[in-house]
Design an enzyme around this catalytic site. Structure first.
Site, short mmCIF file in Angstrom:
data_model
loop_
_atom_site.label_atom_id
_atom_site.label_comp_id
_atom_site.label_asym_id
_atom_site.label_seq_id
_atom_site.Cartn_x
_atom_site.Cartn_y
_atom_site.Cartn_z
N ASN A 1 47.14 40.49 39.28
CA ASN A 1 46.30 41.68 39.20
C ASN A 1 45.72 41.94 40.59
O ASN A 1 44.82 41.23 41.03
CB ASN A 1 45.18 41.44 38.17
CG ASN A 1 44.16 42.56 38.13
OD1 ASN A 1 44.38 43.64 38.68
ND2 ASN A 1 43.04 42.31 37.47
N LYS B 1 44.01 44.38 41.63
CA LYS B 1 42.75 45.13 41.60
C LYS B 1 42.80 46.26 42.64
O LYS B 1 43.87 46.82 42.87
CB LYS B 1 41.57 44.17 41.82
CG LYS B 1 41.65 42.98 40.86
CD LYS B 1 40.40 42.16 40.79
CE LYS B 1 40.60 41.03 39.78
NZ LYS B 1 39.43 40.20 39.61
N HIS C 1 39.86 44.55 30.98
CA HIS C 1 39.43 43.61 32.01
C HIS C 1 37.90 43.64 32.10
O HIS C 1 37.29 44.71 31.95
CB HIS C 1 40.05 43.97 33.36
CG HIS C 1 39.87 42.89 34.37
ND1 HIS C 1 38.69 42.73 35.05
CD2 HIS C 1 40.69 41.89 34.78
CE1 HIS C 1 38.79 41.68 35.85
NE2 HIS C 1 40.00 41.15 35.70
N GLU D 1 35.94 43.64 34.50
CA GLU D 1 35.40 44.58 35.49
C GLU D 1 35.35 46.00 34.92
O GLU D 1 34.45 46.77 35.23
CB GLU D 1 36.26 44.53 36.77
CG GLU D 1 35.97 43.25 37.55
CD GLU D 1 37.15 42.71 38.35
OE1 GLU D 1 38.11 43.46 38.60
OE2 GLU D 1 37.09 41.51 38.72
N GLU E 1 39.65 35.31 29.94
CA GLU E 1 39.08 35.25 31.28
C GLU E 1 37.57 35.11 31.21
O GLU E 1 36.86 36.11 31.08
CB GLU E 1 39.42 36.53 32.05
CG GLU E 1 40.90 36.81 32.16
CD GLU E 1 41.19 37.74 33.34
OE1 GLU E 1 41.91 37.30 34.23
OE2 GLU E 1 40.68 38.86 33.35
N GLY F 1 36.80 35.58 40.23
CA GLY F 1 36.46 35.86 41.63
C GLY F 1 35.34 35.00 42.18
O GLY F 1 34.81 35.25 43.24
N SER G 1 39.88 32.59 38.75
CA SER G 1 40.04 31.66 39.87
C SER G 1 41.17 30.66 39.68
O SER G 1 41.04 29.49 40.03
CB SER G 1 38.72 30.94 40.16
OG SER G 1 37.71 31.88 40.50
P1 PGA Z 1 40.54 35.91 40.10
O1 PGA Z 1 40.66 37.16 39.11
O2 PGA Z 1 41.82 35.14 40.00
O3 PGA Z 1 40.33 36.49 41.47
O4 PGA Z 1 39.36 35.10 39.64
C1 PGA Z 1 41.25 37.03 37.86
C2 PGA Z 1 41.20 38.35 37.14
O5 PGA Z 1 40.23 39.08 37.30
O6 PGA Z 1 42.14 38.69 36.41
#
Ligand code: PGA
Length: 253
Positions: free
Chosen positions: A9, A11, A98, A100, A170, A176, A216
C-alpha cells in the site's frame, strides 16, 4: 493450503516517475527471485494505476489494487472514483476501510458496507481492513472492536460474496509507528477473526479466507508473523516503498 498474499500500500507517496521506477524494480525482482506461489499486489495512488498496470503487464504473480473506491456507480461526486472506472484500467483489487480513511475521512462502518457492495458489483475484490486503536487495546476490548467492524461492513454478504473478500487485520497502534504486534498477538486476533467468519458462514468459507497482517511489517519481522497458522500474508505500507525490503517480505511468505 491458502495462497499467501503480500500487498504493498503506497498510500500518498511517489511521483509518477518514482512509481514507475519502483514498479520496474519489483517486477524484475519478482520475476527473477520469486518461485513460490505468492500473490503480490501493488496499490499505488489512483494517478499511477494505468502506468503501473502496464509495467506489471501479463505477470500472473502481480496484480493491481486501488486504495479506495466510491460507493456510487457514477454521477456528481467531484473528485471520486468508481469501481467501474477502476476495473476499466485493469484494477482487480481494492483496499476498503483502511484506518487512515476511517480516521481522516470519517468513513463509517455503514459507508464501508456500501463500498464493499460497490466493489463486488463492479468486479473488484475487496481487501477489507479492520483493527483497534491503542486505547481499545489497552482496555482489552480489541476482539469486540474488530468483531463490530466485521459485523458492520461484511456480515450482510452472501457466502459467495464473502469468498471474494480478503481481510487485513491492522492494529492502528502498529501502523507507521515501527511498533509491530507480536506474532502471538497477531495470531490470536487472526484466529478470532477466522472464528467469527466460521460462525457466520461456516468452516469451509473460514478455512479458505485469507487474513493478512498489517502494521509495521518489515523484512526482519515478516517471517515470524507469516509463519503463524492464521496469518496468510501482509499488507505493507512503509516497507513496500523500498523494492529490496518489499522483496524480502515476499520471500518470507
Ligand atoms: P505500515 O502501514 O506498514 O507503514 O505500518 C501498513 C498499512 O497501513 O497498511
Amino acid at each position: 493450503m491458502r495462497q499467501k498474499i503480500v500487498a504493498g500500500n503506497w498510500k500518498m507517496n511517489t511521483t509518477a516517475d518514482e512509481g514507475q521506477k519502483l514498479t520496474s524494480e519489483i517486477v524484475n525482482m519478482v520475476q527473477d527471485e520469486i518461485s513460490a506461489d505468492v500473490q503480490v499486489i501493488l496499490a499505488p495512488p489512483f494517478t499511477h494505476l494505468q502506468s503501473v498496470g502496464k509495467l506489471i503487464g501479463s505477470s500472473k504473480k502481480i496484480a493491481l489494487a486501488a486504495q479506495n473506491v466510491n460507493e456510487n456507480e457514477s454521477g456528481a461526486y467531484t473528485g471520486e472514483v468508481s469501481a467501474g472506472m477502476l476495473q476499466s484500467v485493469g484494477v482487480e483489487w481494492v483496499i476498503i476501510g483502511h484506518s487512515e480513511r476511517r480516521e481522516y475521512f470519517k468513513e463509517s462502518g455503514e459507508q464501508l458496507a456500501k463500498k464493499i457492495n460497490a466493489a463486488l458489483k463492479g468486479g473488484l475484490r475487496p481487501i477489507f481492513c479492520c483493527g483497534e486503536p491503542l486505547e481499545v487495546r489497552e482496555k482489552e476490548e480489541h476482539e469486540g472492536h474488530v468483531k463490530q467492524q466485521l459485523q458492520d461492513s461484511l456480515f450482510h454478504l452472501s457466502k459467495e460474496q464473502i469468498s471474494k473478500v480478503v481481510i487485513a487485520y491492522e492494529p492502528v497502534w502498529a501502523i507507521g509507528t515501527g511498533k509491530t504486534a507480536s506474532a502471538g498477538q497477531a495470531q490470536e486476533m487472526h484466529k478470532s477473526i477466522r472464528r467469527q467468519i466460521a460462525e457466520k458462514w461456516g468452516e469451509e468459507v473460514a478455512g479458505q479466507l485469507r487474513i493478512l497482517y498489517g502494521g509495521s511489517m518489515k523484512p526482519d519481522n515478516a517471517k515470524e508473523l507469516m509463519d503463524q497458522p492464521d496469518v496468510d500474508g501482509g499488507l505493507i505500507g512503509g516497507a513496500s516503498l523500498k523494492s529490496r525490503d518489499f522483496l524480502q517480505i515476499i520471500k518470507s511468505a
